[in-house]
Design an enzyme around this catalytic site. Structure first.
Site, mmCIF file in Angstrom:
data_model
loop_
_atom_site.group_PDB
_atom_site.id
_atom_site.type_symbol
_atom_site.label_atom_id
_atom_site.label_comp_id
_atom_site.label_asym_id
_atom_site.label_seq_id
_atom_site.Cartn_x
_atom_site.Cartn_y
_atom_site.Cartn_z
ATOM 1 N N ASP A 68 0.880 -1.274 0.000
ATOM 2 C CA ASP A 68 -0.062 -0.022 -0.006
ATOM 3 C C ASP A 68 0.663 1.176 0.116
ATOM 4 O O ASP A 68 1.844 1.308 0.603
ATOM 5 C CB ASP A 68 -0.849 -0.056 1.271
ATOM 6 C CG ASP A 68 -0.284 -0.035 2.693
ATOM 7 O OD1 ASP A 68 -0.125 1.151 3.256
ATOM 8 O OD2 ASP A 68 0.190 -1.311 2.948
ATOM 9 N N ASP A 152 -9.285 3.268 6.515
ATOM 10 C CA ASP A 152 -8.019 3.144 7.201
ATOM 11 C C ASP A 152 -8.424 3.803 8.735
ATOM 12 O O ASP A 152 -8.534 4.780 8.832
ATOM 13 C CB ASP A 152 -7.367 3.996 6.573
ATOM 14 C CG ASP A 152 -5.769 4.107 7.314
ATOM 15 O OD1 ASP A 152 -5.527 3.450 8.307
ATOM 16 O OD2 ASP A 152 -4.878 4.810 6.924
ATOM 17 N N GLU A 154 -7.109 4.281 12.093
ATOM 18 C CA GLU A 154 -6.047 4.197 12.966
ATOM 19 C C GLU A 154 -6.126 5.861 13.553
ATOM 20 O O GLU A 154 -6.841 6.638 13.229
ATOM 21 C CB GLU A 154 -4.508 4.185 12.303
ATOM 22 C CG GLU A 154 -4.482 5.028 11.067
ATOM 23 C CD GLU A 154 -3.177 4.823 10.374
ATOM 24 O OE1 GLU A 154 -1.944 4.818 10.877
ATOM 25 O OE2 GLU A 154 -3.231 4.205 9.174
#
Length: 259
Positions: A68, A152, A154
């Site tokens: 990624d 994503d 986080e």
């Protein structure tokens, strides 16, 4: 990764054609062994050895490596990664500050030009932007260039985009999933067990409850799921991010893998 048959362009989940070929090859081998040659092949002591051989070959045939990225790269770089074993790339398409990554369309086109088999995007959510609006904006710029969109999850350090309490965050996650599915997007979720628990709460299972695949992070330099422990309602992962550097072709990428 659970293998899902799909006709979507570039979606990370390939079909099972390679597995079918391996199965057929092993059946032919067993057929060969049932003839006179079986006496010679008994040096292997057991037909079980053939079973293990076929399992090993099938595993090698279907396991996939990739990475990624959050930067633009030209097709020559992607060609290099393909030559070094990559079959997929996941490109950042939405940034933590609440805006699209303008490099994403060009990067995806370069990956496609190089012949990258699978090309997905990842979306770094900003809770300060309406869930539906940000998914729509992301979709508008990369439509037709990606297979799946991975959210994503986080820590988000950007102003006005940091996560809230677990209940609010979990509800926002559900809104992101529903927004993606409403547009015909196949969503996935990227998270480590630690980040998911801290941000969404251990009791948040909206991803698993809605059949959203898991891409989990554990930097043990081991491309396997042997380390996985269930969290967030997921009992099986789909992709693993196993290291923060691939160390090839001059590309700044995390190392990812699925079986």
């Amino acid at each position: 990764m659970r293998r899902v048959v799909s006709n979507a362009r570039g979606r990370l989940f390939p079909g099972t054609s390679t597995h079918v070929v391996m199965r057929a090859s092993c059946l032919l081998l067993f057929g060969f062994l049932t003839g006179d040659s079986l006496r010679t092949f008994r040096r292997m002591r057991s037909v079980a050895a053939v079973v293990l051989l076929c399992i090993g070959l099938a595993t090698l045939a279907v396991a996939s490596s990739g990475g990624d990225i959050s930067e633009y790269y030209a097709s020559s770089t992607f060609s290099c990664t393909i030559q070094n074993g990559w079959s997929f790339v996941i490109v950042r398409s939405y940034c933590s500050y609440g805006g699209v990554d303008s490099n994403a369309p060009a990067t995806l086109n370069q990956a496609i030009a190089a012949g990258m088999p699978y090309h997905d995007v990842y979306h770094f959510p900003c809770i300060g932007v309406d869930a539906s609006s940000q998914v729509q904006a992301d979709y508008n710029q990369v439509h037709g260039l990606f297979g799946m969109m991975w959210f994503d999850i986080e820590t988000n350090p950007s102003p006005n985009c940091g996560w809230s309490d677990a209940s609010t965050n979990c509800n926002f996650m559900l809104q992101l999933i529903q927004a993606a599915q409403g547009l015909g997007i196949h969503p996935g979720i990227y998270a480590s067990a630690y980040m998911w628990g801290n941000i969404m709460g251990d009791g948040c299972t909206v991803g698993a409850d809605n059949g959203v695949p898991l891409w989990y992070a554990h930097y043990d330099q081991n491309p396997s799921f042997s380390d996985f422990s269930p969290f967030g309602g997921w009992t099986k992962p789909n992709i693993k991010q196993y290291w923060d550097s691939v160390g090839m072709c001059g590309i700044n990428a995390d190392a990812d893998w699925y079986p």
